[in-house]
Design a protein around this motif. Structure first.
Motif, mmCIF file in Angstrom:
data_model
loop_
_atom_site.group_PDB
_atom_site.id
_atom_site.type_symbol
_atom_site.label_atom_id
_atom_site.label_comp_id
_atom_site.label_asym_id
_atom_site.label_seq_id
_atom_site.Cartn_x
_atom_site.Cartn_y
_atom_site.Cartn_z
ATOM 1 N N MET A 1 -5.935 12.840 4.628
ATOM 2 C CA MET A 1 -4.545 12.523 4.735
ATOM 3 C C MET A 1 -4.151 12.782 3.484
ATOM 4 O O MET A 1 -4.571 12.346 2.481
ATOM 5 N N GLY A 2 -3.099 13.485 3.376
ATOM 6 C CA GLY A 2 -2.218 13.938 1.869
ATOM 7 C C GLY A 2 -1.281 12.639 2.095
ATOM 8 O O GLY A 2 -0.400 12.261 2.026
ATOM 9 N N PHE A 3 -0.488 12.475 0.487
ATOM 10 C CA PHE A 3 -0.192 11.508 0.415
ATOM 11 C C PHE A 3 0.556 11.992 -0.962
ATOM 12 O O PHE A 3 -0.338 12.850 -1.869
ATOM 13 N N THR A 4 1.584 11.893 -1.522
ATOM 14 C CA THR A 4 2.113 12.151 -3.011
ATOM 15 C C THR A 4 2.522 10.234 -3.613
ATOM 16 O O THR A 4 3.222 10.043 -2.857
ATOM 17 N N LEU A 78 -7.510 -1.380 -4.757
ATOM 18 C CA LEU A 78 -6.206 -2.588 -5.712
ATOM 19 C C LEU A 78 -5.264 -2.155 -6.418
ATOM 20 O O LEU A 78 -4.283 -2.865 -6.570
ATOM 21 N N THR A 79 -5.427 -0.398 -6.717
ATOM 22 C CA THR A 79 -4.460 0.454 -7.474
ATOM 23 C C THR A 79 -3.480 1.084 -7.098
ATOM 24 O O THR A 79 -2.535 1.629 -8.337
ATOM 25 N N ALA A 80 -3.571 0.835 -5.554
ATOM 26 C CA ALA A 80 -2.430 1.435 -4.854
ATOM 27 C C ALA A 80 -1.403 0.727 -4.809
ATOM 28 O O ALA A 80 -1.466 -0.350 -4.519
ATOM 29 N N PRO A 81 0.140 1.444 -4.501
ATOM 30 C CA PRO A 81 1.171 1.157 -3.764
ATOM 31 C C PRO A 81 0.558 -0.128 -3.400
ATOM 32 O O PRO A 81 0.340 0.249 -2.072
ATOM 33 N N GLY A 82 1.100 -1.286 -3.598
ATOM 34 C CA GLY A 82 1.437 -2.333 -2.276
ATOM 35 C C GLY A 82 1.744 -1.930 -1.009
ATOM 36 O O GLY A 82 2.945 -1.899 -1.381
ATOM 37 N N HIS A 117 2.175 12.474 -8.415
ATOM 38 C CA HIS A 117 0.890 13.256 -8.105
ATOM 39 C C HIS A 117 0.196 13.550 -6.566
ATOM 40 O O HIS A 117 0.593 12.000 -6.097
ATOM 41 N N SER A 118 0.245 14.300 -6.443
ATOM 42 C CA SER A 118 -0.458 14.714 -4.956
ATOM 43 C C SER A 118 -1.831 13.952 -5.027
ATOM 44 O O SER A 118 -2.807 13.751 -5.754
ATOM 45 N N LYS A 119 -2.111 13.432 -3.761
ATOM 46 C CA LYS A 119 -2.787 11.990 -3.789
ATOM 47 C C LYS A 119 -3.779 12.316 -4.224
ATOM 48 O O LYS A 119 -4.874 11.814 -5.431
ATOM 49 N N GLU A 120 -2.722 11.140 -5.708
ATOM 50 C CA GLU A 120 -3.443 10.831 -6.968
ATOM 51 C C GLU A 120 -2.299 9.591 -7.818
ATOM 52 O O GLU A 120 -1.433 9.077 -6.865
ATOM 53 N N TYR A 121 -2.784 8.398 -7.565
ATOM 54 C CA TYR A 121 -1.844 7.124 -7.989
ATOM 55 C C TYR A 121 -2.171 6.824 -9.469
ATOM 56 O O TYR A 121 -3.563 7.116 -10.169
ATOM 57 N N ALA A 122 -0.781 7.062 -10.282
ATOM 58 C CA ALA A 122 -0.720 7.136 -11.840
ATOM 59 C C ALA A 122 -1.685 6.065 -12.172
ATOM 60 O O ALA A 122 -2.128 6.089 -13.177
ATOM 61 N N CYS A 207 12.673 -2.146 -14.751
ATOM 62 C CA CYS A 207 11.793 -2.211 -13.350
ATOM 63 C C CYS A 207 11.007 -1.371 -13.137
ATOM 64 O O CYS A 207 11.265 -0.645 -13.157
ATOM 65 N N GLY A 208 9.510 -1.589 -12.740
ATOM 66 C CA GLY A 208 8.209 -0.657 -12.346
ATOM 67 C C GLY A 208 8.057 -1.015 -11.093
ATOM 68 O O GLY A 208 7.999 -1.890 -10.559
ATOM 69 N N VAL A 209 7.911 0.280 -10.698
ATOM 70 C CA VAL A 209 7.577 0.249 -8.996
ATOM 71 C C VAL A 209 7.013 1.291 -8.679
ATOM 72 O O VAL A 209 6.477 2.937 -9.419
ATOM 73 N N ALA A 210 5.312 1.227 -8.000
ATOM 74 C CA ALA A 210 4.587 1.861 -7.765
ATOM 75 C C ALA A 210 4.831 2.035 -6.561
ATOM 76 O O ALA A 210 4.849 1.074 -5.350
ATOM 77 N N LEU A 211 4.975 3.792 -5.483
ATOM 78 C CA LEU A 211 4.987 3.678 -4.379
ATOM 79 C C LEU A 211 4.555 5.161 -4.368
ATOM 80 O O LEU A 211 3.958 5.453 -4.062
ATOM 81 N N HIS A 212 5.221 4.961 -2.825
ATOM 82 C CA HIS A 212 4.558 6.057 -2.418
ATOM 83 C C HIS A 212 5.854 6.920 -1.586
ATOM 84 O O HIS A 212 6.634 6.384 -1.087
#
Length: 214
Positions: A1-4, A78-82, A117-122, A207-212
């Motif tokens: 499954m793809g994601f950004t 752990l390091t994927a967006p919550g 990034h596509s299919k990756e988490y910074a 403000c830092g946010v990690a998300l899909h």
């Protein structure tokens, strides 16, 4: 499954930080408090992952024994967006709030860092590249934080320690950052410290946010 996946750090006045706080801080705290998240964090701190080249290697790989696949998956989770921050940022939890309009478009002139990034988490790439001891110096939870100008200034020495490298340390960190960058794009090893210093210098919050994104 793809994601950004995206990770962004934006600078704001304290007035904007105060407006964002009721929406973002509860979600950030909820993601941090999840039992699985805390367990994965402690497991990674006790047993950091080996070189990235071993994560998906075969048993006979020239890079050495393959890494434990369960440990790799745990670190990725752990390091994927919550989920709570994700729901807030995409408008699911509150249709009146959307991160692109309410956070990213409202940044101050102190600057912004964003890594998409596509299919990756910074955040995954950054944390693996610097290791758990340096990652533990960064405020917030796995790339998510909301800080006033005073907090930005107070945390700056810790962020400096986490993201400053000798030549040898930087070479090693670069070798473990698997993200691909286009020309002129900042790496996760450079952009966060740049924008942190700029915000501290100009008296802004962050403000830092990690998300899909998708």
């Amino acid at each position: 499954m793809g994601f950004t996946g995206a990770w962004a750090i934006t600078s704001h006045t304290d007035n904007v930080i105060a407006v964002l706080a009721p929406r973002l801080l509860p979600a950030m705290r909820a993601d941090r408090a999840r039992p699985d998240a805390q367990r994965r964090w402690q497991e990674w701190r006790r047993a950091p992952l080996p070189a990235y080249e071993t994560w998906y290697a075969s048993e006979n790989s020239p890079h050495g024994p393959a890494a434990d696949s369960a440990a790799v998956e745990s670190f990725r989770e752990l390091t994927a967006p919550g989920p709570h921050v994700d729901e807030v940022c995409d408008g699911t939890a509150d249709p009146a709030f959307y991160v692109v309009d309410d956070v990213w478009d409202g940044q101050s002139d102190a600057g912004m860092f964003i890594s998409v990034h596509s299919k990756e988490y910074a955040v995954s790439a950054l944390f693996h590249a610097v290791g758990p001891d340096r990652a533990a110096l960064l405020p917030g939870w796995c790339g998510n934080f909301l800080l006033t100008s005073a907090q930005v200034a107070a945390f700056l020495p810790h962020v400096e320690r986490a993201l400053s490298f000798s030549a040898a340390e930087r070479t090693l960190a670069d070798s473990q950052d698997w993200l691909s960058y286009s020309k002129g794009e900042e790496s996760v090893l450079d952009g966060p410290l740049r924008v942190w210093r700029a915000a501290a210098h100009s008296g802004h919050g962050l403000c830092g946010v990690a998300l899909h994104l998708s």
